[in-house]
Design an enzyme around this catalytic site. Sequence first.
Site, mmCIF file in Angstrom:
data_model
loop_
_atom_site.group_PDB
_atom_site.id
_atom_site.type_symbol
_atom_site.label_atom_id
_atom_site.label_comp_id
_atom_site.label_asym_id
_atom_site.label_seq_id
_atom_site.Cartn_x
_atom_site.Cartn_y
_atom_site.Cartn_z
ATOM 1 C CB THR A 10 46.828 44.843 37.897
ATOM 2 O OG1 THR A 10 46.126 43.949 38.889
ATOM 3 C CG2 THR A 10 45.990 44.902 36.774
ATOM 4 C CE LYS A 199 40.901 57.361 40.054
ATOM 5 N NZ LYS A 199 39.964 56.339 39.252
HETATM 6 N N1 HSE Z 1 39.172 51.444 40.724
HETATM 7 C C1 HSE Z 1 39.493 52.406 39.847
HETATM 8 C C2 HSE Z 1 38.373 52.515 39.024
HETATM 9 C C3 HSE Z 1 40.758 52.151 39.394
HETATM 10 O O1 HSE Z 1 37.597 51.847 38.946
HETATM 11 O O2 HSE Z 1 38.325 53.645 38.024
HETATM 12 C C4 HSE Z 1 41.296 53.187 38.420
HETATM 13 O O3 HSE Z 1 41.774 54.325 39.693
#
Ligand code: HSE
Length: 399
Positions: A10, A199
């Site tokens: 992607t 994150k």
């Molecule tokens: N799965 C992650 C989200 C993708 O939904 O934010 C982006 O890091």
Amino acid sequence: MKIALLGYGTIGSGVVEVLSINQDSIARKAGEKIEIKYVLDLRDFPGDPIQSRIVHDFEVIVRDPEIEAVVEAMGGVEPAYRFAKAALTAGKSFATSNKALVAKHGAELMDIARHRGLNFLFEASVGGGIPIIRPLNTSLSADVVEEITGILNGTTNYMLSKMSDFGSDFDEVLKEAQQKGYAEADPTADVEGDDAARKIAILTSIACGEQVNFEEVHKEGITKISSIDIKYAKALHRVIKLLAQSRKCEDGYCAMVAPVMLPKSHPLYNVDDVFNAVFVHGNVLGDGMFYGSGAGKLPTASAVVADVVELARNKGRDVMSSWSGNVHSLSDYRKVERRFFLRTTDTKEAVEKAFGNVEYICLPDVPGEIGVLTGVMTEAAYQEKAAALEHVLQMIRVE
Ligand code: HSE
């Protein structure tokens, strides 16, 4: 500048698309044309214009002296870590969207890059297309960052928005999020909060200048949030959001990922669907907020390609001295003070004996239990007081 792309999924295909759509303006900003010479993938893509550039062996890339930068969009720690280390050691700068790689090995990879006059950039690893890594590193370098509170996972934000708008249940909205390509292959990382924990660990590492291990971030996902909780939130004129939060305290930073009820006055209240936002409080800036598309092919590829432009502009000069390899042990998240919402089948007398003065929320269509909003206290104090109750059905933190 000739680059190699690792992974044609992607994000990788998004990188190819962005470089093609905005070819001329990107070349102007980079100061030269960016050309993808190789795309590494296990698969072949017959009929795709990229097919002639597909390679299956990373050694082809690492041994090619024409390749100045490697862009990774595979995800997962291995083999991304091995490839990143080999590319940097071979004198090639590296850009990645991979939060798992950055959260685990970021300090080491930045250190290798620094010592070789290269760059290791990772803007897309947090907040998708929203600029947050570079602003924290540069624009806010005059500040001591005292708080970072983010909606950092698009999948769960989408799910909570839908649950709130339509009263839909968890499984139904998860399926929809996966169909739209927001959720990771394994949705556990999204719904259990692991993705957001990585994150916030990255953002906290930048704030404190040391390596924050994501395993230390206290983490609760959204799997236990029900339509009843959403009803209580509405009665309290609040929304439930999965927040990733780090706060500076006397002895460092504490960090957590958990569902929190936000009032209308909170800057993150209106951040809905797949959007992400990061609220930052700096000791001299005051409040700041970064908002935008937090997940998905093109937004994430936008940040990856911006990193490639940055690599082209800064050859031989390290621009990201984000954090050292020293480990920053997180402080106990239970030191943070706030209000708490709980649902219990205990009596009001028992609740008041434990918590003193509280507000009650009683929903006529949810019989047999009461909703309670406590005063402000540390989480440690909350836990001690709540232990005196017999049945706590749910607890959600409240801002
Ligand atoms: N799965 C992650 C989200 C993708 O939904 O934010 C982006 O890091």
